[in-house]
Scaffold this motif. Sequence first.
Motif, PDB file in Angstrom:
ATOM      1  N   SER A   1     -43.359 -71.882-174.060  1.00 21.63           N
ATOM      2  CA  SER A   1     -42.493 -71.759-173.154  1.00 21.63           C
ATOM      3  C   SER A   1     -42.602 -70.523-172.198  1.00 21.63           C
ATOM      4  O   SER A   1     -43.182 -69.423-172.654  1.00 21.63           O
ATOM      5  N   LEU A   2     -42.077 -70.715-171.083  1.00 18.97           N
ATOM      6  CA  LEU A   2     -41.954 -69.369-170.010  1.00 18.97           C
ATOM      7  C   LEU A   2     -41.262 -68.427-170.890  1.00 18.97           C
ATOM      8  O   LEU A   2     -41.530 -67.229-170.549  1.00 18.97           O
ATOM      9  N   GLY A   3     -39.915 -68.921-171.407  1.00 17.04           N
ATOM     10  CA  GLY A   3     -39.073 -67.759-172.014  1.00 17.04           C
ATOM     11  C   GLY A   3     -39.921 -66.892-172.988  1.00 17.04           C
ATOM     12  O   GLY A   3     -39.763 -65.703-173.316  1.00 17.04           O
ATOM     13  N   GLU A   4     -40.874 -67.677-173.887  1.00 20.72           N
ATOM     14  CA  GLU A   4     -41.524 -66.956-174.935  1.00 20.72           C
ATOM     15  C   GLU A   4     -42.734 -65.761-174.225  1.00 20.72           C
ATOM     16  O   GLU A   4     -42.811 -65.031-174.873  1.00 20.72           O
ATOM     17  N   MET A   5     -43.210 -66.435-173.074  1.00 17.28           N
ATOM     18  CA  MET A   5     -44.236 -65.282-172.716  1.00 17.28           C
ATOM     19  C   MET A   5     -43.428 -64.135-171.890  1.00 17.28           C
ATOM     20  O   MET A   5     -44.025 -63.172-171.910  1.00 17.28           O
ATOM     21  N   ALA A   6     -42.338 -64.560-171.223  1.00 16.23           N
ATOM     22  CA  ALA A   6     -41.588 -63.395-170.625  1.00 16.23           C
ATOM     23  C   ALA A   6     -41.063 -62.338-171.715  1.00 16.23           C
ATOM     24  O   ALA A   6     -41.062 -61.032-171.595  1.00 16.23           O
ATOM     25  N   GLN A   7     -40.715 -62.969-173.007  1.00 16.37           N
ATOM     26  CA  GLN A   7     -40.251 -62.044-174.232  1.00 16.37           C
ATOM     27  C   GLN A   7     -41.540 -61.501-174.811  1.00 16.37           C
ATOM     28  O   GLN A   7     -41.569 -60.203-175.111  1.00 16.37           O
ATOM     29  N   PHE A   8     -42.924 -61.995-174.821  1.00 24.90           N
ATOM     30  CA  PHE A   8     -44.178 -61.518-175.185  1.00 24.90           C
ATOM     31  C   PHE A   8     -44.486 -60.379-174.410  1.00 24.90           C
ATOM     32  O   PHE A   8     -44.987 -59.442-174.863  1.00 24.90           O
ATOM     33  N   ASP A   9     -44.540 -60.518-172.912  1.00 25.38           N
ATOM     34  CA  ASP A   9     -44.804 -59.407-172.183  1.00 25.38           C
ATOM     35  C   ASP A   9     -43.906 -59.552-170.914  1.00 25.38           C
ATOM     36  O   ASP A   9     -43.913 -60.097-169.963  1.00 25.38           O
ATOM     37  N   PRO A  10     -42.793 -58.428-171.361  1.00 29.86           N
ATOM     38  CA  PRO A  10     -41.812 -58.394-170.243  1.00 29.86           C
ATOM     39  C   PRO A  10     -42.213 -57.769-168.620  1.00 29.86           C
ATOM     40  O   PRO A  10     -41.391 -57.922-167.975  1.00 29.86           O
ATOM     41  N   SER A  11     -43.488 -57.534-168.452  1.00 28.41           N
ATOM     42  CA  SER A  11     -43.772 -57.119-167.212  1.00 28.41           C
ATOM     43  C   SER A  11     -43.981 -58.304-166.391  1.00 28.41           C
ATOM     44  O   SER A  11     -44.135 -58.150-165.156  1.00 28.41           O
ATOM     45  N   LEU A  12     -43.940 -59.540-166.973  1.00 26.48           N
ATOM     46  CA  LEU A  12     -44.173 -60.790-166.572  1.00 26.48           C
ATOM     47  C   LEU A  12     -43.158 -61.221-165.495  1.00 26.48           C
ATOM     48  O   LEU A  12     -43.198 -61.844-164.564  1.00 26.48           O
ATOM     49  N   ILE A  13     -41.769 -60.513-165.816  1.00 31.58           N
ATOM     50  CA  ILE A  13     -40.837 -60.646-164.982  1.00 31.58           C
ATOM     51  C   ILE A  13     -40.993 -60.136-163.458  1.00 31.58           C
ATOM     52  O   ILE A  13     -40.452 -61.016-162.613  1.00 31.58           O
ATOM     53  N   GLU A  14     -41.927 -59.461-163.286  1.00 36.29           N
ATOM     54  CA  GLU A  14     -42.345 -58.995-161.750  1.00 36.29           C
ATOM     55  C   GLU A  14     -42.471 -60.001-161.150  1.00 36.29           C
ATOM     56  O   GLU A  14     -42.650 -59.948-160.053  1.00 36.29           O
ATOM     57  N   LEU A  15     -43.258 -60.972-161.763  1.00 32.61           N
ATOM     58  CA  LEU A  15     -44.069 -62.114-161.108  1.00 32.61           C
ATOM     59  C   LEU A  15     -43.103 -63.236-160.939  1.00 32.61           C
ATOM     60  O   LEU A  15     -43.736 -64.531-160.645  1.00 32.61           O
ATOM     61  N   ALA A  16     -41.775 -63.390-161.347  1.00 32.75           N
ATOM     62  CA  ALA A  16     -40.863 -64.341-161.085  1.00 32.75           C
ATOM     63  C   ALA A  16     -40.807 -65.094-160.055  1.00 32.75           C
ATOM     64  O   ALA A  16     -40.667 -66.083-159.987  1.00 32.75           O
ATOM     65  N   ASP A  17     -40.981 -64.111-158.884  1.00 33.01           N
ATOM     66  CA  ASP A  17     -41.147 -64.892-157.427  1.00 33.01           C
ATOM     67  C   ASP A  17     -42.213 -65.340-156.823  1.00 33.01           C
ATOM     68  O   ASP A  17     -42.826 -65.517-155.677  1.00 33.01           O
ATOM     69  N   LEU A  18     -43.635 -65.073-157.765  1.00 31.08           N
ATOM     70  CA  LEU A  18     -44.955 -65.705-157.215  1.00 31.08           C
ATOM     71  C   LEU A  18     -44.880 -67.002-156.960  1.00 31.08           C
ATOM     72  O   LEU A  18     -44.396 -68.153-157.686  1.00 31.08           O
TER      73      LEU A  18
END
Length: 107
Positions: A59-76
Motif C-alpha cells: 500500500s501507499l501508506g506502507e511505503m510512506a511509513q517505510f521511507d518518510p522522505s517519499l512524502i515529499e513526492l505526494a504532489d508528483l
Amino acid sequence: MTADTQWPFADPPETAVFTIDRILDGEAPVLLVTHDDDDGAWQFLDGEHVFEEDARVVSLGEMAQFDPSLIELADLPLGGFAWRSGPAKPWTRGEGEPPAVLDSQGA
C-alpha cells in the motif's frame, strides 16, 4: 507520519503500489519514483533493472511509513518521476519516461 499529520497524497493510503523485494528487504533504497500517466500507478524502485519476479505490491501508506522522505513526492503529477543519488540526497523531478541511466546531475 504521526496520527495528527494529514495524509498528503491525493490517493488514499490503501492504494496498491509497486515496489521490489530488495527495497522491502532493506538491501536497496528507494531512488526512483514514477507516477504513471496511463493508469495513475505509483512505482517505488531502486533505479536498477527490475525483473517481474522482483515486483511486490504494497500500500501507499506502507511505503510512506517505510521511507518518510517519499512524502515529499505526494504532489508528483501523473506522468512524473523523481530520482535521487542516495537515500539522504534531495529528490530531482522530471516528466515523461525516466531515462535508462539517472545521475545526480539530472537525467
